[in-house]
Design an enzyme around this catalytic site. Sequence first.
Site, PDB file in Angstrom:
ATOM      1  N   SER A 217      -0.330  10.499  -4.950  1.00 22.51           N
ATOM      2  CA  SER A 217      -0.154   9.572  -6.076  1.00 22.51           C
ATOM      3  C   SER A 217      -1.407   9.573  -6.943  1.00 22.51           C
ATOM      4  O   SER A 217      -2.522   9.800  -6.446  1.00 22.51           O
ATOM      5  CB  SER A 217       0.070   8.154  -5.561  1.00 22.51           C
ATOM      6  OG  SER A 217      -0.016   7.236  -6.629  1.00 22.51           O
TER       7      SER A 217
ATOM      8  N   TYR B 159      -2.007   1.830   0.873  1.00 18.93           N
ATOM      9  CA  TYR B 159      -1.263   2.915   0.204  1.00 18.93           C
ATOM     10  C   TYR B 159      -2.223   3.949  -0.402  1.00 18.93           C
ATOM     11  O   TYR B 159      -2.047   5.161  -0.236  1.00 18.93           O
ATOM     12  CB  TYR B 159      -0.372   2.290  -0.878  1.00 18.93           C
ATOM     13  CG  TYR B 159       0.479   3.261  -1.667  1.00 18.93           C
ATOM     14  CD1 TYR B 159       1.668   3.750  -1.144  1.00 18.93           C
ATOM     15  CD2 TYR B 159       0.108   3.662  -2.947  1.00 18.93           C
ATOM     16  CE1 TYR B 159       2.469   4.629  -1.881  1.00 18.93           C
ATOM     17  CE2 TYR B 159       0.892   4.535  -3.688  1.00 18.93           C
ATOM     18  CZ  TYR B 159       2.068   5.013  -3.154  1.00 18.93           C
ATOM     19  OH  TYR B 159       2.853   5.884  -3.890  1.00 18.93           O
TER      20      TYR B 159
ATOM     21  N   ASN C  75       7.505  13.715   1.336  1.00 21.32           N
ATOM     22  CA  ASN C  75       7.654  12.763   0.231  1.00 21.32           C
ATOM     23  C   ASN C  75       7.867  11.323   0.703  1.00 21.32           C
ATOM     24  O   ASN C  75       7.626  10.385  -0.059  1.00 21.32           O
ATOM     25  CB  ASN C  75       8.844  13.239  -0.631  1.00 21.32           C
ATOM     26  CG  ASN C  75       9.309  12.194  -1.613  1.00 21.32           C
ATOM     27  OD1 ASN C  75       8.708  12.009  -2.669  1.00 21.32           O
ATOM     28  ND2 ASN C  75      10.382  11.469  -1.266  1.00 21.32           N
TER      29      ASN C  75
ATOM     30  N   ALA D  24      -5.327   4.544   0.461  1.00 21.64           N
ATOM     31  CA  ALA D  24      -5.996   5.284   1.546  1.00 21.64           C
ATOM     32  C   ALA D  24      -5.059   6.338   2.119  1.00 21.64           C
ATOM     33  O   ALA D  24      -5.478   7.474   2.394  1.00 21.64           O
ATOM     34  CB  ALA D  24      -6.455   4.311   2.632  1.00 21.64           C
ATOM     35  N   SER D  25      -3.778   5.996   2.267  1.00 23.18           N
ATOM     36  CA  SER D  25      -2.824   6.974   2.822  1.00 23.18           C
ATOM     37  C   SER D  25      -2.655   8.161   1.881  1.00 23.18           C
ATOM     38  O   SER D  25      -2.574   9.311   2.315  1.00 23.18           O
ATOM     39  CB  SER D  25      -1.467   6.315   3.095  1.00 23.18           C
ATOM     40  OG  SER D  25      -0.753   6.057   1.886  1.00 23.18           O
ATOM     41  N   LYS D  26      -2.624   7.877   0.574  1.00 24.35           N
ATOM     42  CA  LYS D  26      -2.388   8.948  -0.402  1.00 24.35           C
ATOM     43  C   LYS D  26      -3.648   9.809  -0.596  1.00 24.35           C
ATOM     44  O   LYS D  26      -3.551  11.014  -0.841  1.00 24.35           O
ATOM     45  CB  LYS D  26      -1.921   8.352  -1.734  1.00 24.35           C
ATOM     46  CG  LYS D  26      -0.543   7.695  -1.652  1.00 24.35           C
ATOM     47  CD  LYS D  26       0.518   8.724  -1.310  1.00 24.35           C
ATOM     48  CE  LYS D  26       1.919   8.170  -1.255  1.00 24.35           C
ATOM     49  NZ  LYS D  26       2.915   9.198  -0.918  1.00 24.35           N
TER      50      LYS D  26
ATOM     51  N   VAL E 278      10.167   9.318   9.792  1.00 22.66           N
ATOM     52  CA  VAL E 278       9.018  10.230   9.905  1.00 22.66           C
ATOM     53  C   VAL E 278       7.849   9.615  10.671  1.00 22.66           C
ATOM     54  O   VAL E 278       6.933  10.316  11.088  1.00 22.66           O
ATOM     55  CB  VAL E 278       8.511  10.725   8.522  1.00 22.66           C
ATOM     56  CG1 VAL E 278       9.555  11.544   7.800  1.00 22.66           C
ATOM     57  CG2 VAL E 278       8.005   9.574   7.663  1.00 22.66           C
TER      58      VAL E 278
END
Length: 248
Positions: free
Chosen positions: A142, A155, A90, A157-159, A64
Amino acid sequence: MFTLKGKIALVTGASQGIGRATSLALAEAGATVAVAARNREKLASLAAEIEAAGGASLAVAMDVADAAQVKDGFQLILGKFQRLDILVNNAAITRDTLALRMKLEDWDAVLRTNLTGAHLCTQQALAPMLKQRSGRIINVTSVVAQTGNAGQANYVASKAGLIGLTRAIATEVASRSITVNAVAPGFVETPMTEPLPQALKDKLKSLIPLGRFGQDREIAMAIVFLASDEAAYITGQVLGVNGGMHMG
Ligand code: NAP
């Protein structure tokens, strides 16, 4: 109620864990499920399992984080089914360390897979969904996007970005009856959490009112609900499935 018969779904990060459980649950509810990830063998075995249970599936090997692979993957799916009703973003990775020590490549890899990957898939999915004037996009974020977590700046920051993306796209496409929501799992027993030290797992469990980690199927069922016709009036929301770890 809750039948997804006739719907075409795509789940990214389907080769294991929550993505795998979600693919099985969507298929069980009647959807034809395109299962995407990088590991071809695991995808083939999942597609075979769905078909053995009487469902329909298509294995789509794609990274992705790679725009060209995403485009090719969608071409394969749309070429075969001519429509897409449900997209579950996901796929995700972690590269945990304290922010001070975090290498730029670990920041970039996590943002690229977890957030840019969702954006690339959403862009591709919107073309058929806008034409159909219907669709469901479900982003797997999350609980740590809501609470913060030391050692996971990339992680988290991405979520958190994924929650922003959810709300922005929900606003853009609501007039076409496309809903966009996020599911925010707490700690779930999957290959992602398996390597955590037992002492940390015990500490985390003590912070969860229900006193245990979640099961992948418990996340999958929330996704099935948001994918259903019955959830038509829910958009731009973040549904926590976290054993009460974060309320609000
Ligand atoms: P997991 O077991 O590590 O599975 C991650 C999946 O993502 C795998 O199928 C992996 O497949 C795929 N993936 C990773 N990078 C990819 C890429 N570049 N392109 C395509 N697929 C890729 O994780 P999980 O625990 O099931 O987590 C699933 C989702 O729930 C993630 O978004 C995660 O952040 C979120 N979440 C999990 C927990 C938890 O406690 N487990 C808690 C909160 C949120 P390949 O390696 O085959 O590509």
